[in-house]
Design an enzyme around this catalytic site. Structure first.
Site, mmCIF file in Angstrom:
data_model
loop_
_atom_site.group_PDB
_atom_site.id
_atom_site.type_symbol
_atom_site.label_atom_id
_atom_site.label_comp_id
_atom_site.label_asym_id
_atom_site.label_seq_id
_atom_site.Cartn_x
_atom_site.Cartn_y
_atom_site.Cartn_z
ATOM 1 C CB SER A 113 -0.956 -0.047 1.197
ATOM 2 O OG SER A 113 -1.866 1.009 1.124
ATOM 3 C CG HIS A 114 0.140 3.664 3.240
ATOM 4 N ND1 HIS A 114 -0.825 2.679 3.308
ATOM 5 C CD2 HIS A 114 0.629 3.799 4.483
ATOM 6 C CE1 HIS A 114 -0.924 2.246 4.547
ATOM 7 N NE2 HIS A 114 -0.053 2.903 5.290
ATOM 8 C CG ASP A 280 -2.686 4.045 -1.473
ATOM 9 O OD1 ASP A 280 -3.425 3.979 -2.462
ATOM 10 O OD2 ASP A 280 -2.600 3.144 -0.619
ATOM 11 C CG ASP A 282 -2.724 -0.389 -2.630
ATOM 12 O OD1 ASP A 282 -2.605 0.738 -2.098
ATOM 13 O OD2 ASP A 282 -3.423 -1.286 -2.143
ATOM 14 C CG ASP A 284 -6.083 0.871 -1.214
ATOM 15 O OD1 ASP A 284 -5.187 1.720 -1.078
ATOM 16 O OD2 ASP A 284 -6.121 -0.194 -0.565
ATOM 17 N NE ARG A 285 -4.132 4.064 3.070
ATOM 18 C CZ ARG A 285 -3.618 4.186 4.267
ATOM 19 N NH1 ARG A 285 -3.048 5.323 4.626
ATOM 20 N NH2 ARG A 285 -3.647 3.184 5.128
ATOM 21 C CE LYS A 379 -7.629 1.658 1.865
ATOM 22 N NZ LYS A 379 -7.451 0.928 3.116
HETATM 23 C C1 G1P Z 1 -4.175 1.329 8.224
HETATM 24 C C2 G1P Z 1 -5.414 2.182 8.358
HETATM 25 C C3 G1P Z 1 -6.646 1.372 8.045
HETATM 26 C C4 G1P Z 1 -6.515 0.761 6.649
HETATM 27 C C5 G1P Z 1 -5.204 -0.008 6.548
HETATM 28 C C6 G1P Z 1 -4.961 -0.511 5.139
HETATM 29 O O1 G1P Z 1 -4.243 0.250 9.123
HETATM 30 O O2 G1P Z 1 -5.511 2.747 9.656
HETATM 31 O O3 G1P Z 1 -7.788 2.192 8.135
HETATM 32 O O4 G1P Z 1 -7.579 -0.092 6.385
HETATM 33 O O5 G1P Z 1 -4.108 0.829 6.916
HETATM 34 O O6 G1P Z 1 -4.864 0.514 4.208
HETATM 35 P P1 G1P Z 1 -3.496 0.237 10.546
HETATM 36 O O7 G1P Z 1 -2.042 0.517 10.280
HETATM 37 O O8 G1P Z 1 -4.099 1.368 11.332
HETATM 38 O O9 G1P Z 1 -3.780 -1.105 11.124
HETATM 39 ZN ZN ZN Z 2 -3.406 1.292 -0.258
#
Ligand code: G1P
Ligand code: ZN
Length: 546
Positions: A113-114, A280, A282, A284-285, A379
């Site tokens: 992801s990010h 982000d 991938d 999804d954000r 998302k």
């Molecule tokens: C974080 C975000 C959560 C999201 C997840 C994946 O998880 O807070 O809302 O679904 O990334 O993108 P966390 O690191 O808080 O467990």
């Molecule tokens: Zn992501």
């Protein structure tokens, strides 16, 4: 087809977190590490022989190498076909879209992801089920259990697939079809939103800027925003996916999307675009910005809900809304007014899947810059951007005016999240235990101007399958609807990350536009006192404020 059965030893740290298994690249490159986890997936999902799998990733370092390994393992494990995005690319929402459209058995998405990429950065892998959504906990737990007792994995002897050539190739007896990663997704977006209205808005001089942060959304945003909606070339910045995201941190928030923020807060207001957005690693954000204006993600969910019928895909209205527990209650107020249910789930998109499959909710959102709907089961960053553009095209107000009018109508849930990253895990655990130890005495107590109404360790019972997820975050609710939540991240790869979520409700239009950090100061003080934050962590201020 020649299949090798390779003897292996289990690793004990392959427990999927909030969103799949995330580790440093070096861990994934440990011999057999990736192979073991993939075999654990295949062993626990028991796909019938002849099943189809979708495969792609966010383009980060090690993406293509991992894809070649997974293809050979899929062939050895009896899959008939794998659909893989060209260049190894598939954004998370696009993968969800393709799984659903092709009725595949499931999919594997390679992404952290990010989290930063590159040889020193993070890598990740997650399994999505046939509904297109992240595997629910019973599957991720089965994968983990499997990974702990694995003795062998299966892999075919086969040459690498050319991931750049669209069309079919063979890996052993298995068909691999390299697909255009953008086409199905772009078609789905066009079916949901009023592209003609958005084209007219942009044609009328409305200016926008989209920061793909050198991550996966570049090709998607160029195709949709520039080619299909007529935004001028250059609207998409940092549009080429790079293995290390150009050394950036592909998280669309005010801290990390600094290039976009500089553009949207430009000194010369007149030349600043009307609308800015980022996505982000991938895809999804999303982050939504107006001219010199930030839209809080919790507000964004509420505003999309309140304006949903402006978009053709949602004109029939919403079945319901779901938000993760730490997300502000702004969406609840809209749901109330619309007379539809609002569900509060634990953090992580996987908890929305059952509700969407059962037709109970249409929109879902998280405070962590995640918004989406039942069009897929993830998302979806660009979807949120297009929803905003659709609303702007119809209402012809600025982003700021839309938000201010929303607050005037519903009140404002002033909101912020403070993250303390890379804390020693034991210190973070002790801090949480200390907060929890006060729960018996807190209700009814006055803390500053606030009176505690309730506190608990959030637990969720899925209304569809009855499964219970406990230990999901410490909530302290106040009589006026304000709230503090303490939670430890489930996605970090270094020590522990403490997240403190702060929310204060304001119904007074005179003070509603105040700076969020200032308005939340009394709650921040209470949070620090309750957790002995400074004494315990030695930290003076958060690593990231969103
Ligand atoms: C974080 C975000 C959560 C999201 C997840 C994946 O998880 O807070 O809302 O679904 O990334 O993108 P966390 O690191 O808080 O467990
Ligand atoms: Zn992501």
């Amino acid at each position: 087809m020649k299949i090798q059965t390779v003897a292996t030893m289990p690793f004990d740290d392959q427990k999927p977190g909030t969103s799949g298994l995330r580790k440093k690249v070096a861990a994934f490159k440990t011999p057999a590490y990736l192979e073991n986890f993939v075999q654990a997936i295949f062993d626990s999902i028991t796909a019938p022989v002849g099943s189809v799998l979708v495969l792609g990733g966010d383009g980060r370092y090690y993406n293509c190498e991992a894809i070649q390994i997974i293809l050979r393992m899929a062939a050895a494990n009896g899959f008939a076909k794998v659909l893989v995005g060209q260049g190894g690319i598939l954004s998370t929402p696009a993968a969800s879209c393709v799984i659903r459209k092709t009725r595949s058995f499931g999919g594997i998405i390679l992404s952290a992801s990010h989290n930063p990429g590159g040889p020193e950065g993070d890598f990740g892998i997650k399994y999505n089920t046939g509904n297109g959504g992240p595997a629910p906990e019973k599957i991720t737990e089965a994968i983990y259990a499997c990974s702990r007792s694995l003795t062998q994995y299966r892999i075919a002897d086969a040459a690498d697939v050319n991931l750049d050539r669209i069309g079919c190739q063979m890996v052993g007896d298995m068909n691999v079809e390299v697909i255009d990663p953008v086409a199905d997704y772009a078609e789905l977006m066009e079916s949901l939103f009023d592209f003609a209205a958005i084209r007219a808005l942009i044609g009328g001089g409305f200016r926008l800027c989209f920061d793909a942060m050198h991550a996966v959304t570049g090709p998607y945003a160029i195709e949709i925003l520039e080619k299909r909606l007529g935004a001028p070339a250059g609207t998409v910045i940092n549009g080429v996916p790079l293995p290390d995201f150009g050394e950036g941190h592909p998280d669309p928030n005010l801290t990390y999307a600094h290039e976009l923020v500089a553009i949207m807060y430009g000194a010369d207001r007149a030349s600043t675009p009307d609308f800015g957005a980022a996505s982000d690693g991938d895809g999804d954000r999303n982050m939504i910005l107006g001219r010199h204006f930030f839209v809080n993600p919790s507000d964004s969910l509420a505003i999309i809900a309140a304006n949903a019928t402006q978009a053709p895909g949602y004109v029939a209205g919403l079945a319901g809304i779901a938000r993760s527990m730490p997300t502000s209650a702004a969406a609840d107020r809209v749901a109330d007014k619309l007379g539809i249910p609002c569900f509060e789930t634990p953090t992580g998109w996987k908890f929305f899947g059952n509700l969407m499959d059962a037709g109970k909710v249409t929109l879902c959102g998280e405070e962590s810059f995640g918004t989406g709907s039942s069009h897929v089961r993830e998302k979806d960053g660009l979807w949120a951007v297009l929803f905003w553009l659709n609303i702007l095209a119809k209402r012809r107000l600025s982003v700021e005016e839309i938000v201010h009018r929303h607050w005037a109508e519903y009140g404002r849930n002033v909101y912020s999240r403070h993250d303390y990253e890379a804390l020693p895990a034991d210190i973070a655990a002790e801090l949480m235990a200390h907060v929890k130890s006060q729960f018996a005495d807190l209700p009814g107590r006055r803390l500053g101007d606030y009176t505690v109404k309730f506190c608990d360790d959030f637990s969720y019972t899925d209304p569809i399958d009855g499964s219970v997820s406990s230990g999901q975050g410490l909530r302290i609710g106040f009589k006026d609807g304000s709230r503090i939540v303490f939670r430890l991240s489930g996605t970090g790869t270094e020590g522990a990350t403490l997240r403190i979520y702060l929310e204060a409700y304001s119904s007074d239009p005179a003070t509603q536009r105040a700076d969020a950090q200032q308005a939340l100061e009394p709650l921040i003080d209470i949070a620090h006192d309750l957790s002995q934050l400074k004494q315990r962590t030695g930290r003076e201020s958060p690593t990231v404020i969103t």
